[in-house]
Design an enzyme around this catalytic site. Structure first.
Site, short mmCIF file in Angstrom:
data_model
loop_
_atom_site.label_atom_id
_atom_site.label_comp_id
_atom_site.label_asym_id
_atom_site.label_seq_id
_atom_site.Cartn_x
_atom_site.Cartn_y
_atom_site.Cartn_z
N GLU A 151 -9.79 13.67 -7.06
CA GLU A 151 -9.53 15.06 -6.67
C GLU A 151 -8.05 15.28 -6.34
O GLU A 151 -7.48 16.33 -6.63
CB GLU A 151 -10.38 15.45 -5.47
CG GLU A 151 -11.87 15.50 -5.75
CD GLU A 151 -12.25 16.57 -6.76
OE1 GLU A 151 -11.46 17.52 -6.96
OE2 GLU A 151 -13.33 16.45 -7.37
N LYS A 152 -7.42 14.27 -5.77
CA LYS A 152 -5.99 14.37 -5.44
C LYS A 152 -5.16 14.55 -6.71
O LYS A 152 -4.25 15.39 -6.77
CB LYS A 152 -5.54 13.12 -4.68
CG LYS A 152 -4.05 13.07 -4.38
CD LYS A 152 -3.68 11.76 -3.72
CE LYS A 152 -2.17 11.64 -3.53
NZ LYS A 152 -1.78 10.31 -2.95
N GLN A 179 -9.22 9.97 -4.75
CA GLN A 179 -8.04 9.90 -5.60
C GLN A 179 -8.19 10.79 -6.83
O GLN A 179 -7.22 11.42 -7.28
CB GLN A 179 -7.80 8.45 -6.03
CG GLN A 179 -6.52 8.22 -6.81
CD GLN A 179 -5.27 8.55 -6.02
OE1 GLN A 179 -5.30 8.56 -4.79
NE2 GLN A 179 -4.18 8.84 -6.70
N GLY A 226 0.82 -1.21 0.00
CA GLY A 226 0.00 0.00 0.00
C GLY A 226 0.85 1.25 0.00
O GLY A 226 2.02 1.22 -0.40
N PHE A 266 0.03 8.78 -8.37
CA PHE A 266 -0.82 7.59 -8.51
C PHE A 266 -1.98 7.88 -9.46
O PHE A 266 -3.15 7.61 -9.17
CB PHE A 266 -1.34 7.15 -7.14
CG PHE A 266 -1.40 5.65 -6.98
CD1 PHE A 266 -0.24 4.89 -7.04
CD2 PHE A 266 -2.60 5.00 -6.76
CE1 PHE A 266 -0.29 3.52 -6.88
CE2 PHE A 266 -2.66 3.62 -6.60
CZ PHE A 266 -1.50 2.87 -6.66
N GLY A 324 5.03 2.78 -1.76
CA GLY A 324 4.94 3.65 -2.93
C GLY A 324 6.25 3.82 -3.68
O GLY A 324 7.30 3.30 -3.30
N GLU A 362 5.63 -3.42 0.96
CA GLU A 362 5.81 -3.03 -0.44
C GLU A 362 4.98 -1.77 -0.63
O GLU A 362 3.76 -1.82 -0.68
CB GLU A 362 5.34 -4.17 -1.36
CG GLU A 362 5.81 -4.01 -2.79
CD GLU A 362 4.77 -3.35 -3.69
OE1 GLU A 362 4.84 -2.10 -3.84
OE2 GLU A 362 3.91 -4.06 -4.21
#
Length: 274
Positions: A124-125, A122, A18, A174, A43, A41
């Site tokens: 909007e990010k 996500q 994550g 992402f 980013g 594991e």
């Protein structure tokens, strides 16, 4: 004295995949409970390096795949596209054209290459990072807006003139946002590619084996792909350096995460043992 080393299996092992921020919380909770071993594991902000001798058409397609795969929602995405100054202009124009031709829509329909982002947060990010890129002075070559009027679709976005200190070059977006950076020589690109808190993966595109060997040895990342990207196999260990995690998945190296060394020391003075 006779000393023997053996392995026993951990009673508990926690494996997490994550974001880096969530990984920190998982590791903290493990430490506060029973010190259970944890593999992470996390980013990445993986560099994809296009060298001077690269076949530009092939490099554009591979760099496009490395970034836009799975709507850009991939931990090892090649999200920093470093391109040598001698091929930069040609690469940029072709990368822009490739992004503009990318088919966005219902992922269950034939021919669609890109579906929606995972959720509204996500969505909007990612748009926030795009606005940040424009504000910081990067050149928006394509995309940058919502695709259509419904759903969490984002236009395939390409930025040029990206600088290392910009958020779009530092943070894991992402999402479908390609940042293209120019470099002059190998020493420079090695230094800049490594100047990140992440170290999950990297891509190298070159025809020169010496160049490939130099970069693969110098780049601080858990996986280096040469003239390919996102190639996996059950025998190939996968995991990151630095803030991209610890431990490895797949391959024989993954077994060490679940084993603990035990030392056994035996006296040989008793004749009955002989």
């Amino acid at each position: 004295m006779l000393t023997v080393l053996g392995h026993s299996i951990f009673d508990k092992e926690l494996a997490f995949t994550g974001s880096t921020s969530t990984g920190k919380i998982v590791l903290e909770l493990a430490a506060k409970s029973n010190l259970k071993p944890v593999t992470l594991e996390l980013g990445g902000k993986s560099p994809f390096i296009v060298c001077e001798d690269a076949d530009v058409d092939e490099a554009v397609e591979l760099a496009h795949f490395a970034l836009f795969f799975n709507q850009g929602q991939c931990c090892c995405a090649g999200s920093r596209t470093f391109v040598h100054e001698h091929v930069y202009d040609e690469f940029l124009e072709k990368a822009k054209a490739r992004a503009m031709s990318r088919v966005v829509g219902d992922p269950f329909k034939k021919g669609v290459e890109q579906g929606p982002q995972i959720d509204s947060e996500q969505f909007e990010k990612i748009l926030g990072y795009i606005r940040s890129g424009v504000k910081s002075g990067a050149t928006l070559e394509s995309g940058g807006e919502q695709f259509g009027s419904k759903g969490y679709y984002i236009q395939p976005t390409v930025f040029s003139n990206v600088q290392d200190d910009m958020l779009i070059a530092k943070d894991e977006i992402f999402g479908p946002v390609q940042s293209i950076l120019k470099f002059k020589d190998l020493d420079e690109v090695i230094r800049r590619a490594n100047a990140t808190r992440y170290g999950l993966a990297a891509g190298v595109f070159t025809k020169n084996i010496d160049t490939a060997n130099t970069l693969t040895r110098a780049l601080k990342a858990g996986t280096i792909w040469i003239n390919c990207f996102d190639i996996f196999d059950a025998a190939i260990p996968f995991g990151g350096y630095k803030m991209s995690g610890q431990g490895r998945e797949k391959g024989i190296y993954s077994l060490s995460n679940y084993l603990q060394v035990k030392a056994v020391v035996t006296s040989l003075k008793n004749p009955a043992w002989l």
